[in-house]
Design a protein around this motif. Structure first.
Motif, PDB file in Angstrom:
ATOM      1  N   ASP A 148     -50.776  16.761 -34.365  1.00 39.81           N
ATOM      2  CA  ASP A 148     -50.427  18.158 -34.616  1.00 39.81           C
ATOM      3  C   ASP A 148     -49.464  18.640 -33.537  1.00 39.81           C
ATOM      4  O   ASP A 148     -49.839  19.404 -32.637  1.00 39.81           O
ATOM      5  CB  ASP A 148     -51.694  19.014 -34.651  1.00 39.81           C
ATOM      6  N   VAL A 149     -48.232  18.162 -33.606  1.00 41.51           N
ATOM      7  CA  VAL A 149     -47.170  18.541 -32.677  1.00 41.51           C
ATOM      8  C   VAL A 149     -45.869  18.653 -33.462  1.00 41.51           C
ATOM      9  O   VAL A 149     -45.794  18.226 -34.615  1.00 41.51           O
ATOM     10  CB  VAL A 149     -47.004  17.511 -31.530  1.00 41.51           C
ATOM     11  N   ARG A 150     -44.840  19.194 -32.815  1.00 42.29           N
ATOM     12  CA  ARG A 150     -43.534  19.313 -33.481  1.00 42.29           C
ATOM     13  C   ARG A 150     -42.779  17.993 -33.491  1.00 42.29           C
ATOM     14  O   ARG A 150     -42.101  17.670 -34.461  1.00 42.29           O
ATOM     15  CB  ARG A 150     -42.676  20.362 -32.769  1.00 42.29           C
ATOM     16  N   VAL A 151     -42.881  17.245 -32.401  1.00 39.52           N
ATOM     17  CA  VAL A 151     -42.104  16.006 -32.252  1.00 39.52           C
ATOM     18  C   VAL A 151     -42.982  14.947 -31.591  1.00 39.52           C
ATOM     19  O   VAL A 151     -43.731  15.254 -30.658  1.00 39.52           O
ATOM     20  CB  VAL A 151     -40.843  16.246 -31.387  1.00 39.52           C
ATOM     21  N   VAL A 152     -42.864  13.713 -32.077  1.00 31.74           N
ATOM     22  CA  VAL A 152     -43.528  12.572 -31.456  1.00 31.74           C
ATOM     23  C   VAL A 152     -42.460  11.546 -31.087  1.00 31.74           C
ATOM     24  O   VAL A 152     -41.603  11.202 -31.905  1.00 31.74           O
ATOM     25  CB  VAL A 152     -44.561  11.919 -32.399  1.00 31.74           C
ATOM     26  N   ASP A 181     -38.801   3.836 -29.595  1.00 23.07           N
ATOM     27  CA  ASP A 181     -37.769   3.521 -30.582  1.00 23.07           C
ATOM     28  C   ASP A 181     -38.112   4.031 -31.974  1.00 23.07           C
ATOM     29  O   ASP A 181     -37.357   3.831 -32.920  1.00 23.07           O
ATOM     30  CB  ASP A 181     -37.492   2.016 -30.626  1.00 23.07           C
ATOM     31  N   LEU A 182     -39.247   4.720 -32.103  1.00 20.75           N
ATOM     32  CA  LEU A 182     -39.613   5.421 -33.331  1.00 20.75           C
ATOM     33  C   LEU A 182     -39.983   6.856 -32.964  1.00 20.75           C
ATOM     34  O   LEU A 182     -40.866   7.073 -32.134  1.00 20.75           O
ATOM     35  CB  LEU A 182     -40.814   4.758 -34.014  1.00 20.75           C
ATOM     36  N   LEU A 183     -39.286   7.813 -33.571  1.00 24.19           N
ATOM     37  CA  LEU A 183     -39.571   9.223 -33.325  1.00 24.19           C
ATOM     38  C   LEU A 183     -39.799   9.902 -34.657  1.00 24.19           C
ATOM     39  O   LEU A 183     -39.286   9.470 -35.700  1.00 24.19           O
ATOM     40  CB  LEU A 183     -38.407   9.905 -32.602  1.00 24.19           C
ATOM     41  N   SER A 184     -40.563  10.979 -34.642  1.00 26.35           N
ATOM     42  CA  SER A 184     -40.798  11.735 -35.861  1.00 26.35           C
ATOM     43  C   SER A 184     -40.896  13.211 -35.531  1.00 26.35           C
ATOM     44  O   SER A 184     -41.253  13.586 -34.412  1.00 26.35           O
ATOM     45  CB  SER A 184     -42.070  11.249 -36.576  1.00 26.35           C
ATOM     46  N   ALA A 185     -40.566  14.027 -36.525  1.00 26.27           N
ATOM     47  CA  ALA A 185     -40.633  15.473 -36.365  1.00 26.27           C
ATOM     48  C   ALA A 185     -41.317  16.071 -37.581  1.00 26.27           C
ATOM     49  O   ALA A 185     -41.294  15.490 -38.672  1.00 26.27           O
ATOM     50  CB  ALA A 185     -39.233  16.065 -36.200  1.00 26.27           C
ATOM     51  N   GLY A 186     -41.905  17.240 -37.402  1.00 24.51           N
ATOM     52  CA  GLY A 186     -42.557  17.947 -38.497  1.00 24.51           C
ATOM     53  C   GLY A 186     -41.534  18.481 -39.488  1.00 24.51           C
ATOM     54  O   GLY A 186     -40.436  17.957 -39.625  1.00 24.51           O
ATOM     55  N   GLY A 187     -41.888  19.564 -40.146  1.00 21.84           N
ATOM     56  CA  GLY A 187     -41.060  20.071 -41.226  1.00 21.84           C
ATOM     57  C   GLY A 187     -39.776  20.754 -40.789  1.00 21.84           C
ATOM     58  O   GLY A 187     -39.734  21.490 -39.813  1.00 21.84           O
ATOM     59  N   VAL A 188     -38.721  20.479 -41.498  1.00 15.35           N
ATOM     60  CA  VAL A 188     -37.417  21.146 -41.526  1.00 15.35           C
ATOM     61  C   VAL A 188     -36.892  21.515 -40.142  1.00 15.35           C
ATOM     62  O   VAL A 188     -36.152  20.745 -39.545  1.00 15.35           O
ATOM     63  CB  VAL A 188     -37.457  22.374 -42.469  1.00 15.35           C
ATOM     64  N   VAL A 227     -43.803  18.480 -27.640  1.00 20.80           N
ATOM     65  CA  VAL A 227     -43.344  17.115 -27.856  1.00 20.80           C
ATOM     66  C   VAL A 227     -44.360  16.152 -27.244  1.00 20.80           C
ATOM     67  O   VAL A 227     -44.698  16.283 -26.068  1.00 20.80           O
ATOM     68  CB  VAL A 227     -41.958  16.875 -27.233  1.00 20.80           C
ATOM     69  N   LEU A 228     -44.823  15.202 -28.026  1.00 23.25           N
ATOM     70  CA  LEU A 228     -45.706  14.156 -27.534  1.00 23.25           C
ATOM     71  C   LEU A 228     -44.872  12.917 -27.238  1.00 23.25           C
ATOM     72  O   LEU A 228     -44.254  12.356 -28.157  1.00 23.25           O
ATOM     73  CB  LEU A 228     -46.777  13.826 -28.562  1.00 23.25           C
ATOM     74  N   VAL A 229     -44.838  12.504 -25.981  1.00 17.57           N
ATOM     75  CA  VAL A 229     -44.153  11.281 -25.591  1.00 17.57           C
ATOM     76  C   VAL A 229     -45.207  10.232 -25.258  1.00 17.57           C
ATOM     77  O   VAL A 229     -46.069  10.468 -24.411  1.00 17.57           O
ATOM     78  CB  VAL A 229     -43.224  11.509 -24.385  1.00 17.57           C
ATOM     79  N   VAL A 230     -45.145   9.124 -25.932  1.00 16.49           N
ATOM     80  CA  VAL A 230     -46.150   8.072 -25.765  1.00 16.49           C
ATOM     81  C   VAL A 230     -45.560   6.911 -24.984  1.00 16.49           C
ATOM     82  O   VAL A 230     -44.465   6.450 -25.287  1.00 16.49           O
ATOM     83  CB  VAL A 230     -46.647   7.567 -27.147  1.00 16.49           C
TER      84      VAL A 230
END
Length: 200
Positions: free
Chosen positions: A147-151, A155-162, A197-200
């Motif tokens: 439950d974050v805006r950006v992960v 080398d793989l990133l994802s973002a929530g809606g729009v 932003v979640l940085v792993v």
């Protein structure tokens, strides 16, 4: 840094155009070599987005030796229209993304573009996020939904809606070029990027 933003029929306009502007400004202000290009999987030179905007493309996905591919979403919930759901069901774009990832190209998904990255199993057991309408589908595809805006897993990133695509792009600019460049882009665009932003 060479960036390709992959377009397809029914993609959401802001998912692609927002990151395009942020990343292009980042390259310019960092005085860095590289390009940001709109591309298509099959090389067609124009596609129509979800709200009817016709967008030109600069070439075929992967032909520009990209370091990063941005994957927009759009049209996930409508099974009868062009969009991410149709591309997911077709399977060719997800498989091409997996090929590029296997060749050391980073992927960044926006909104339900995350489902196109998830289809070949790339988010398996990794934290990821997508539009609220597809969170259950993302979890079913094996992702550890957050439950974050950006992960950012590297080398793989994802973002929530729009609009999360803007935050994803600002995160990438800061990650690649530093906070001074990111701050300058934010001032120019009069936008306040999130720190969710979640940085792993």
């Amino acid at each position: 840094m060479n960036v390709e933003i992959v377009l397809y029929e029914g993609f959401d306009e802001l998912d692609a155009v927002g990151p395009y502007e942020v990343l292009a400004n980042g390259l310019r202000y960092a005085d860095s070599e590289g390009t940001v290009r709109m591309v298509t999987r099959d090389g067609r030179d124009e596609v129509t987005a979800s709200h009817g905007l016709r967008v030109g493309a600069d070439g075929r996905l992967g032909d520009g030796d990209p370091d990063l591919v941005v994957v927009p979403g759009g049209g996930w919930s409508d099974h009868d229209s062009p969009g991410a759901r149709a591309e997911y069901d077709d399977g060719r774009l997800p498989m091409r993304l997996a090929e590029l990832y296997g060749a050391d190209v980073s992927l960044a998904s926006v909104c339900t573009g995350g489902m196109l990255v998830a289809k070949p199993g790339l988010f398996e057991d990794l934290p990821a996020v997508t539009h609220a309408s597809a969170l259950d589908d993302l979890a079913a595809a094996g992702a550890d939904v957050r439950d974050v805006r950006v992960v950012d897993t590297g080398d793989l990133l994802s973002a929530g809606g729009v609009t999360s695509g803007l935050d994803l792009a600002f995160h990438l600019v800061e990650r690649e070029f530093g906070s001074e460049v990111a701050d300058r882009v934010a001032r120019e665009m009069e936008y306040e990027p999130t720190d969710d932003v979640l940085v792993v």
